[in-house]
Motif scaffolding. Structure first.
Motif, PDB file in Angstrom:
ATOM      1  N   ALA A 183       0.860  -1.194   0.000  1.00 60.22           N
ATOM      2  CA  ALA A 183       0.000   0.000   0.000  1.00 60.22           C
ATOM      3  C   ALA A 183       0.887   1.232   0.000  1.00 60.22           C
ATOM      4  CB  ALA A 183      -0.912   0.002   1.222  1.00 60.22           C
ATOM      5  N   PHE A 184       0.374   2.304  -0.624  1.00 58.33           N
ATOM      6  CA  PHE A 184       1.149   3.532  -0.763  1.00 58.33           C
ATOM      7  C   PHE A 184       0.180   4.702  -0.769  1.00 58.33           C
ATOM      8  CE2 PHE A 184       3.836   6.622  -3.000  1.00 58.33           C
ATOM      9  CZ  PHE A 184       5.076   6.373  -2.436  1.00 58.33           C
ATOM     10  N   GLY A 185       0.341   5.645   0.166  1.00 57.90           N
ATOM     11  CA  GLY A 185      -0.565   6.778   0.225  1.00 57.90           C
ATOM     12  C   GLY A 185      -0.007   7.920   1.042  1.00 57.90           C
ATOM     13  N   ASN A 186      -0.674   9.058   0.995  1.00 60.63           N
ATOM     14  CA  ASN A 186      -0.226  10.239   1.724  1.00 60.63           C
ATOM     15  C   ASN A 186      -0.288  10.016   3.226  1.00 60.63           C
ATOM     16  OD1 ASN A 186       0.163  11.651  -0.656  1.00 60.63           O
ATOM     17  ND2 ASN A 186      -1.848  12.619  -0.611  1.00 60.63           N
ATOM     18  N   THR A 187       0.624  10.689   3.912  1.00 57.78           N
ATOM     19  CA  THR A 187       0.576  10.718   5.370  1.00 57.78           C
ATOM     20  C   THR A 187       1.094  12.076   5.822  1.00 57.78           C
ATOM     21  OG1 THR A 187       1.102   9.450   7.376  1.00 57.78           O
ATOM     22  CG2 THR A 187       2.886   9.755   5.785  1.00 57.78           C
ATOM     23  N   GLY A 188       1.211  12.281   7.121  1.00 59.63           N
ATOM     24  CA  GLY A 188       1.618  13.586   7.629  1.00 59.63           C
ATOM     25  C   GLY A 188       2.965  14.041   7.092  1.00 59.63           C
ATOM     26  N   SER A 189       3.047  15.290   6.646  1.00 58.94           N
ATOM     27  CA  SER A 189       4.281  15.794   6.031  1.00 58.94           C
ATOM     28  C   SER A 189       5.414  15.950   7.026  1.00 58.94           C
ATOM     29  CB  SER A 189       4.001  17.134   5.340  1.00 58.94           C
ATOM     30  OG  SER A 189       3.478  18.074   6.260  1.00 58.94           O
ATOM     31  N   GLU A 190       5.127  15.782   8.325  1.00 59.06           N
ATOM     32  CA  GLU A 190       6.183  15.913   9.332  1.00 59.06           C
ATOM     33  C   GLU A 190       7.022  14.644   9.474  1.00 59.06           C
ATOM     34  OE1 GLU A 190       2.415  14.692  11.663  1.00 59.06           O
ATOM     35  OE2 GLU A 190       2.967  15.821   9.855  1.00 59.06           O
ATOM     36  N   TYR A 191       6.620  13.554   8.824  1.00 58.11           N
ATOM     37  CA  TYR A 191       7.320  12.292   9.010  1.00 58.11           C
ATOM     38  C   TYR A 191       8.422  12.104   7.980  1.00 58.11           C
ATOM     39  CZ  TYR A 191       3.266  11.326  11.904  1.00 58.11           C
ATOM     40  OH  TYR A 191       2.281  11.406  12.848  1.00 58.11           O
ATOM     41  N   GLY A 192       9.479  11.426   8.387  1.00 56.37           N
ATOM     42  CA  GLY A 192      10.564  11.072   7.491  1.00 56.37           C
ATOM     43  C   GLY A 192      11.550  12.191   7.261  1.00 56.37           C
ATOM     44  N   GLN A 193      12.624  11.846   6.576  1.00 58.73           N
ATOM     45  CA  GLN A 193      13.678  12.792   6.243  1.00 58.73           C
ATOM     46  C   GLN A 193      13.638  13.102   4.751  1.00 58.73           C
ATOM     47  OE1 GLN A 193      17.461  11.263   7.522  1.00 58.73           O
ATOM     48  NE2 GLN A 193      16.838  11.034   9.659  1.00 58.73           N
ATOM     49  N   LEU A 242      -7.855  -4.918   4.155  1.00 59.59           N
ATOM     50  CA  LEU A 242      -6.616  -5.687   4.037  1.00 59.59           C
ATOM     51  C   LEU A 242      -5.493  -5.030   4.829  1.00 59.59           C
ATOM     52  CD1 LEU A 242      -6.389  -6.602   0.247  1.00 59.59           C
ATOM     53  CD2 LEU A 242      -6.834  -8.168   2.126  1.00 59.59           C
ATOM     54  N   LEU A 243      -5.341  -3.729   4.629  1.00 57.57           N
ATOM     55  CA  LEU A 243      -4.277  -3.000   5.300  1.00 57.57           C
ATOM     56  C   LEU A 243      -4.538  -2.908   6.795  1.00 57.57           C
ATOM     57  CD1 LEU A 243      -1.657  -1.404   4.907  1.00 57.57           C
ATOM     58  CD2 LEU A 243      -3.048   0.635   4.492  1.00 57.57           C
ATOM     59  N   THR A 244      -5.756  -2.648   7.168  1.00 54.10           N
ATOM     60  CA  THR A 244      -6.106  -2.552   8.590  1.00 54.10           C
ATOM     61  C   THR A 244      -5.877  -3.875   9.300  1.00 54.10           C
ATOM     62  OG1 THR A 244      -7.761  -0.859   8.106  1.00 54.10           O
ATOM     63  CG2 THR A 244      -7.945  -1.991  10.215  1.00 54.10           C
ATOM     64  N   ASP A 245      -6.293  -4.969   8.675  1.00 56.16           N
ATOM     65  CA  ASP A 245      -6.107  -6.280   9.296  1.00 56.16           C
ATOM     66  C   ASP A 245      -4.630  -6.592   9.522  1.00 56.16           C
ATOM     67  OD1 ASP A 245      -8.821  -6.622   9.237  1.00 56.16           O
ATOM     68  OD2 ASP A 245      -8.839  -7.988   7.515  1.00 56.16           O
ATOM     69  N   ALA A 246      -3.781  -6.116   8.631  1.00 55.24           N
ATOM     70  CA  ALA A 246      -2.352  -6.421   8.741  1.00 55.24           C
ATOM     71  C   ALA A 246      -1.628  -5.552   9.760  1.00 55.24           C
ATOM     72  CB  ALA A 246      -1.688  -6.264   7.365  1.00 55.24           C
ATOM     73  N   PRO A 256       1.153   3.437  13.844  1.00 53.70           N
ATOM     74  CA  PRO A 256      -0.205   3.978  14.015  1.00 53.70           C
ATOM     75  C   PRO A 256      -0.435   5.296  13.282  1.00 53.70           C
ATOM     76  CG  PRO A 256       0.627   3.165  16.102  1.00 53.70           C
ATOM     77  CD  PRO A 256       1.782   3.147  15.150  1.00 53.70           C
ATOM     78  N   GLU A 257       0.527   6.220  13.358  1.00 55.81           N
ATOM     79  CA  GLU A 257       0.363   7.509  12.699  1.00 55.81           C
ATOM     80  C   GLU A 257       0.379   7.374  11.178  1.00 55.81           C
ATOM     81  OE1 GLU A 257       2.528   6.582  15.203  1.00 55.81           O
ATOM     82  OE2 GLU A 257       3.661   8.399  15.732  1.00 55.81           O
ATOM     83  N   LEU A 258       1.311   6.556  10.671  1.00 54.36           N
ATOM     84  CA  LEU A 258       1.395   6.370   9.227  1.00 54.36           C
ATOM     85  C   LEU A 258       0.141   5.690   8.692  1.00 54.36           C
ATOM     86  CD1 LEU A 258       5.105   5.191   8.843  1.00 54.36           C
ATOM     87  CD2 LEU A 258       4.190   7.498   8.584  1.00 54.36           C
ATOM     88  N   LEU A 259      -0.352   4.716   9.433  1.00 51.06           N
ATOM     89  CA  LEU A 259      -1.552   4.007   9.003  1.00 51.06           C
ATOM     90  C   LEU A 259      -2.757   4.939   8.976  1.00 51.06           C
ATOM     91  CD1 LEU A 259      -2.825   1.294   8.218  1.00 51.06           C
ATOM     92  CD2 LEU A 259      -3.203   0.873  10.664  1.00 51.06           C
ATOM     93  N   ALA A 260      -2.905   5.768   9.987  1.00 47.79           N
ATOM     94  CA  ALA A 260      -4.032   6.702  10.035  1.00 47.79           C
ATOM     95  C   ALA A 260      -3.988   7.665   8.861  1.00 47.79           C
ATOM     96  CB  ALA A 260      -4.024   7.468  11.352  1.00 47.79           C
ATOM     97  N   GLY A 261      -2.803   8.176   8.552  1.00 49.92           N
ATOM     98  CA  GLY A 261      -2.683   9.091   7.418  1.00 49.92           C
ATOM     99  C   GLY A 261      -3.002   8.420   6.105  1.00 49.92           C
ATOM    100  N   ALA A 262      -2.480   7.207   5.893  1.00 48.89           N
ATOM    101  CA  ALA A 262      -2.706   6.503   4.632  1.00 48.89           C
ATOM    102  C   ALA A 262      -4.184   6.167   4.442  1.00 48.89           C
ATOM    103  CB  ALA A 262      -1.867   5.233   4.591  1.00 48.89           C
ATOM    104  N   LEU A 263      -4.840   5.707   5.508  1.00 50.14           N
ATOM    105  CA  LEU A 263      -6.253   5.335   5.393  1.00 50.14           C
ATOM    106  C   LEU A 263      -7.145   6.545   5.115  1.00 50.14           C
ATOM    107  CD1 LEU A 263      -6.501   2.713   8.277  1.00 50.14           C
ATOM    108  CD2 LEU A 263      -6.565   2.254   5.814  1.00 50.14           C
TER     109      LEU A 263
END
Length: 403
Positions: A183-193, A242-246, A256-263
């Protein structure tokens, strides 16, 4: 010229590229797309080797380079976000690359769509209900508009191709599951480098943050091992389950934060890692191109490359054959299949991104920390058969007749 009226189902990389070259060669392509607009989501894709030649001949390579993802590093972390290994992707690319560009899939689709503005007929929010071909053409019925006759129909509608199902048979005959979903989707822009893909693994799973150097938006990336699931891939709620179950019960790292943003992302992309294998890409007046015919899976890194080259060759062979689909479809397969078969031989990408066991993770980290990885990248470049040979320039057959 024969067979000028050509329907293309799918407005992504293969469909837009095919439409461009058909229009340029004097055909009359019509593109339909199930989505209401050009699809903007998706992960980074690579434009490399002969695909660069295609983009250069279309005049879009400067735009592709300007929109490059520009990711320079892959960083592996533990649950406390401490770096445990890294891969200097920029260094490997500079040392062993050949000018390839990684670009976000949605950006590439937008560039190709713009190249067709004003020259190609598009209908968004539309799909094919039925196909009936005879000796003179194909009658197409649609979901939302009146039936139309076309000389040829090309399915460029992805791994779950509707055209393939209608003309060749059920998906189960051609799609091979590779034991993973992603899965690939947007999440909070504060994450990652910046310019970094950050990866956290547990046995059989991967969660990550992808930060393009040319985009402020951070992307969440997930991968997990799973047998094939039976669900409707056009049902967003079923895909999200599918993604939630995994990952829903995972509290480690930033999951948790990345999953919430992607969903929450309406353009979240979820699908199986699968390949499409077919003995033939054409039946009568109907043919397939791109992932519909020969998806190599995202693990190959070759989807955009195969789509660009395949679409260029298909349009070119139709031109060289004066529109004779019987000759053109055969030549298209003969000239493109060897590259497809080579790209479908997936290397170590899955073991790199989602090792199956804790020991596998430790081995991957050891390799990533050593000079061995860069050396292996160089050997792979040297040993791989060249795909940089100059593509042919296609010109009309000397004696063409009106349809």
């Amino acid at each position: 010229m024969k067979n000028e009226r050509i329907l293309i189902s799918g407005a992504s990389i293969a469909g837009q590229t095919l439409a461009y070259w058909l229009a340029r060669h004097g055909f009359q392509p019509t593109v339909i797309e199930r989505a209401p607009r050009p699809r903007s989501g998706g992960q980074g894709v690579d434009v490399r080797d002969q695909a660069i030649q295609v983009a250069e001949r279309m005049g879009v390579m400067p735009q592709i380079r300007a929109a490059a993802a520009d990711v320079a590093e892959m960083r592996f972390v533990d649950a406390r976000d401490r770096g445990i290994a890294r891969i200097d992707m920029a260094r490997i690319g500079d040392k062993h690359g050949s000018g390839e560009v990684e670009i976000m899939r949605g950006d590439l689709v937008g560039i190709l769509h713009d190249a067709n503005t004003g020259t190609v007929e598009h209908f968004f929010g539309e799909s094919i209900r039925s196909l009936e071909q005879d000796t003179d053409g194909v009658t197409v019925t649609f979901e939302n508009r009146e039936p139309r006759r076309f000389d040829l129909v090309i399915g460029a509608d992805g791994m779950h191709s509707n055209v393939r199902s209608l003309a060749f048979g059920p998906e189960s005959r051609f799609v091979r599951h590779m034991g993973h979903y992603f899965a690939f989707g947007n999440t909070g822009s504060e994450y990652g480098q910046d310019r970094t893909m950050t990866v956290f693994n547990t046995a059989g799973t991967m969660a990550g943050v992808y930060r393009s150097g040319n985009h402020a938006q951070a992307k969440a990336y997930f991968m997990f091992r799973s047998p094939q699931r039976d669900y409707d891939h056009r049902d967003p709620a079923a895909e999200r389950r599918l993604l939630t179950d995994a990952f829903a019960d995972r509290t480690d790292w930033r999951i948790p934060e990345l999953l919430a943003g992607a969903l929450a992302d309406p353009d979240l992309y979820i699908d199986a890692l699968s390949q499409v294998r077919m003995d033939s890409w054409a039946t009568g007046r109907i043919a397939l191109v791109g992932d519909a015919a020969y998806c190599a899976s995202p693990a190959s890194g070759a989807g955009a490359e195969l789509s660009l080259i395949g679409a260029y060759r298909l349009a070119g062979e139709l031109t060289a054959a004066g529109g004779d689909h019987r000759i053109a479809f055969r030549r298209y397969e003969q000239t493109h299949r060897e590259l497809v078969e080579r790209k479908q031989k997936i290397g170590p990408n899955l073991r790199l991104m989602a090792p199956k066991t804790r020991i596998g993770i430790a081995v991957r980290n050891t390799i990533a920390r050593s000079p061995l990885l860069e050396s292996l990248a160089g050997v792979e470049r040297i040993m791989a058969p060249s795909t940089t040979a100059t593509l042919p320039e296609f010109r009309p057959a000397p004696s063409t007749t009106a349809s």
